[in-house]
Design an enzyme around this catalytic site. Sequence first.
Site, PDB file in Angstrom:
ATOM      1  N   CYS A  67    -105.034 -86.560  93.480  1.00  0.00           N
ATOM      2  CA  CYS A  67    -103.972 -87.469  93.048  1.00  0.00           C
ATOM      3  C   CYS A  67    -102.910 -86.784  92.195  1.00  0.00           C
ATOM      4  CB  CYS A  67    -104.577 -88.633  92.270  1.00  0.00           C
ATOM      5  SG  CYS A  67    -105.692 -89.660  93.251  1.00  0.00           S
ATOM      6  N   HIS A 116     -99.971 -92.189  87.210  1.00  0.00           N
ATOM      7  CA  HIS A 116    -100.618 -92.394  88.505  1.00  0.00           C
ATOM      8  C   HIS A 116    -101.111 -93.832  88.560  1.00  0.00           C
ATOM      9  CE1 HIS A 116    -103.228 -92.185  91.887  1.00  0.00           C
ATOM     10  NE2 HIS A 116    -104.342 -92.118  91.189  1.00  0.00           N
ATOM     11  N   ASN A 161    -103.117 -98.073  95.038  1.00  0.00           N
ATOM     12  CA  ASN A 161    -103.243 -96.645  94.736  1.00  0.00           C
ATOM     13  C   ASN A 161    -102.828 -95.852  95.976  1.00  0.00           C
ATOM     14  OD1 ASN A 161    -104.177 -93.997  94.344  1.00  0.00           O
ATOM     15  ND2 ASN A 161    -105.983 -94.658  93.198  1.00  0.00           N
TER      16      ASN A 161
END
Length: 328
Positions: free
Chosen positions: A112, A255, A285
């Site tokens: 990520c 994030h 996400n």
Amino acid sequence: MRIAGMGHFVPQRIVLSTDLDKQFGFARGHLERLSGVLSRHVCQDDDDQITLAVAAARLAMQKAAVGPGEIDLVIGACGVPYQPLPTTAPLVMHRLGIPEGNAAAFDVNASCLSFLTAVDLAAGRIAVGQSRVALVFSAEIASRALPWKEQPDVAALFGDGAAAVVLTVAAERDSTIRASVMRTYPSAYEACEIGAGGTRFDFQRQPAEFAAHAVFRMDGKELFRITRRHFPSFVDELLAAAGWSPADVDLVVPHQASPLALKHMIEQTGMSVARVVNIAARFGNQIAASIPTALDIAWAEGRITKGMRLLLLGTSAGVSFGGMAIEV
């Protein structure tokens, strides 16, 4: 380094959590309560990752007023690549019409945190004169290989999308990276993974094991334990490296792991809700595409203006914490 242009792109199809409740036989509102995600963009069966990447890259190039022939560096920053070999960046370079031999194209994978890692690398190459115009892209089809049977609360977190940025040489008193820090805690290596697809399991000799590990798995409790223990001190380290106090930060672009994770991050860092970009409930996400998508949306909404101090923060499988302090 100067951020010359950004762009993000999402599939047209929007899937509500209530739609997934109906599809998987849950009570209405069940997945929204578990995940905090209201909706996410999801690819159709004939959509592919390269199309997403190219669409986002073209938007970034248009805003930067940069043509294919001017780009001399292309870095793919996807948590999950198009295929194990070759890397994704050369194919995106080709689809964009960047002339052969005109640029270096390769991938960087830090799960990520891939986008931040790639931007850091591109900025370094620009600083030493190895590159003048760099394109960094993150494209993710996170809706595939999800554990709907075993962990529906985890599967409901994810959505698809792509984002890209064009970086160029900065003029004096232009935007700059004040600090970039990553710290890794590999004791939680297995807390977030897709085990198949590399050399760990042989498809010919271990078909059952390969299939069993081809689906995403996440131990949320273990990730929360590591984050709660180490993330606040990591943020302090990043701010110290930038020479900033928490009050100096104009906007935090994190994030978008989950709405609950963002809530914990806000509590741990002491940042006000008004200074944090939060799109998790609408987009889910998007793995490595989460940070650049949130950044581009904040820019489009007028939340970022010249001279502001931004803090880009994230966590990744591995487990790593990453952050970047930028003056725009």
